[in-house]
Design a protein around this motif. Structure first.
Motif, PDB file in Angstrom:
ATOM      1  N   GLY A  23      19.594   3.075  67.812  1.00 42.15           N
ATOM      2  CA  GLY A  23      18.232   3.347  67.377  1.00 42.15           C
ATOM      3  C   GLY A  23      17.278   3.095  68.519  1.00 42.15           C
ATOM      4  N   LEU A  45      17.934   1.905  53.884  1.00 45.76           N
ATOM      5  CA  LEU A  45      16.937   1.864  54.942  1.00 45.76           C
ATOM      6  C   LEU A  45      15.527   2.131  54.414  1.00 45.76           C
ATOM      7  CD1 LEU A  45      18.897   3.813  57.697  1.00 45.76           C
ATOM      8  CD2 LEU A  45      18.190   1.430  57.846  1.00 45.76           C
ATOM      9  N   LEU A 104      16.269   6.557  63.311  1.00 45.40           N
ATOM     10  CA  LEU A 104      15.879   5.194  63.659  1.00 45.40           C
ATOM     11  C   LEU A 104      14.980   5.184  64.891  1.00 45.40           C
ATOM     12  CD1 LEU A 104      19.348   3.460  63.139  1.00 45.40           C
ATOM     13  CD2 LEU A 104      17.349   3.196  61.668  1.00 45.40           C
ATOM     14  N   VAL A 109      12.799   1.840  64.863  1.00 42.96           N
ATOM     15  CA  VAL A 109      13.621   0.777  64.278  1.00 42.96           C
ATOM     16  C   VAL A 109      14.665   0.335  65.288  1.00 42.96           C
ATOM     17  CG1 VAL A 109      15.155   0.129  62.394  1.00 42.96           C
ATOM     18  CG2 VAL A 109      13.241   1.689  61.967  1.00 42.96           C
TER      19      VAL A 109
END
Length: 380
Positions: A23, A45, A104, A109
């Motif tokens: 990510g 998530l 991501l 993230v």
């Protein structure tokens, strides 16, 4: 920057795990928890209940089905960090519309892969959920002492009021499918999109309200029932929401709560809540419905629970009449549901909306509809 850049996970007790960036690169800190679901990582998530948590996936292979717009449960990814063992090289699924790592990265993230998630999970299980940091890129070049300091200076989950950080800013309506049978005011404490969708499928018009709503806001909807959603944070901090719920109970408006909403019903009834050592997270948690004797496999995401004042078989006296434990976790006897015996209110600690599954507990939405039907008949 590549996906193979070194990364480091640091726990607040000083244990570290090395891996590779997954990510976004950089740094993030949150409460380290593990999720035992073998599928449904996208729903995990995007579940607002995971706000400010670093989620460790116990299933070793993550990302193989990619991501899509259908399975998102809210407007964004909420986890603070993501820990996986063996990320998929590429997605392979007919429903896939994109790559998990790219999603991501796009949302900033920070994650880590190539971690021994079995050892990490056992550590959390044995020592309890704790703060953790993921560091990659320039952030990982700081000294071990400095990285540990950043982790231990982060806020702990106990005492954190987080519902206002994830709730909707403005009310919105999810219309009933077909003929409208009932109207429900749903307090968004971190609601997942599938919840109002399942109510709408039962002919319920759902008015989703911010967590800061007052009882006047609720009454303005003219609801047949009130719903409190799942959400993050410590229920002991939710005094305003508990006060609102007590007004709902006093006016005998049918009430249904899940997860955080279950804990708030407990508080509204005068019960205490406490933090579990490592919580329940995943879609494979066995729960006994004590009313039917049926064992359900259910979806969980909670780190707090209701402290029952006596034996689980004994009803508790409350200002709104007696209440009983309706559901119990078979792994550790945690209270997983509460039913008021003289007030139209019940709740469960888990997620019956079945996102990402299983579907064993979806009948609870029918129970809520039945409760509203009974209240309407009594008023006729």
């Amino acid at each position: 920057m590549t996906a193979h850049e070194p990364a480091l996970l640091v726990l607040e007790d000083g244990r570290t795990f090395t891996g590779q960036a997954y990510g976004a690169t950089g740094e993030t800190v949150g409460e380290a928890v593990f999720c035992t679901g073998m599928t449904g990582y996208q729903e995990t998530l995007t579940d607002p209940s995971y706000h400010r948590q670093v989620v460790v996936m116990t299933a070793p292979h993550i990302g193989n089905t990619g991501v899509n717009t259908t399975d998102t449960e809210s407007r964004r990814i909420w986890v603070s960090g993501f820990v996986v063992r063996d990320p998929a090289i590429r997605p392979s699924n007919w429903r896939s519309q994109g790559d998990l790592e790219r999603a991501l990265q796009d949302q900033g993230v920070v994650g880590i892969s190539e971690v021994d998630t079995r050892a990490l999970t056992r550590h959390i299980r044995d020592r309890g959920a704790m703060r953790a940091g993921i560091f990659s890129g320039d952030a990982a070049r700081a000294s071990a002492a400095e990285l540990l300091r950043r982790v231990t200076e982060a806020p702990v989950m106990a005492g954190s009021a987080l519902a206002a950080e994830v709730t909707t800013r403005e009310p919105y309506v999810v219309p009933a499918e077909g003929e409208r049978r009932f109207t429900v005011a749903a307090l968004d404490l971190g609601i997942k999109g599938m919840t109002p969708a399942l109510l709408a499928a039962r002919g319920v018009e759902v008015h989703v309200l911010p967590s800061t709503s007052s009882f006047d806001d609720v009454r303005a909807v003219r609801p047949d029932g009130v719903f409190f959603s799942n959400g993050p944070g410590d229920p002991a901090t939710a005094d305003a929401e508990v006060a609102l719920l007590r007004q709902v109970l006093e006016h005998r408006i049918p009430f249904f709560g899940i997860c955080f909403g279950n804990q708030l019903l407990g508080r509204a009834l005068g019960l205490e809540t406490y933090k579990l050592p490592f919580g329940h997270r995943g879609i494979n948690q066995p729960v006994l419905d004590r009313r039917t004797g049926k064992v359900e496999v259910t979806s969980h995401n909670h780190g707090f629970a209701i402290a029952w004042p006596g034996h689980l078989d004994q009803p508790a006296d409350t200002p709104y009449g007696p209440a009983r434990v309706s559901h119990v976790a078979l792994n550790d006897d945690v209270v997983e549901g509460v039913q008021c015996l003289q007030t139209p209110a019940f709740s469960v600690q888990y997620h019956p909306e079945a996102a990402a599954g299983p579907h064993d507990a979806e009948y609870l939405f029918d129970r809520f509809v039945d409760l509203m039907e009974e209240a309407r008949s009594a008023q006729a």
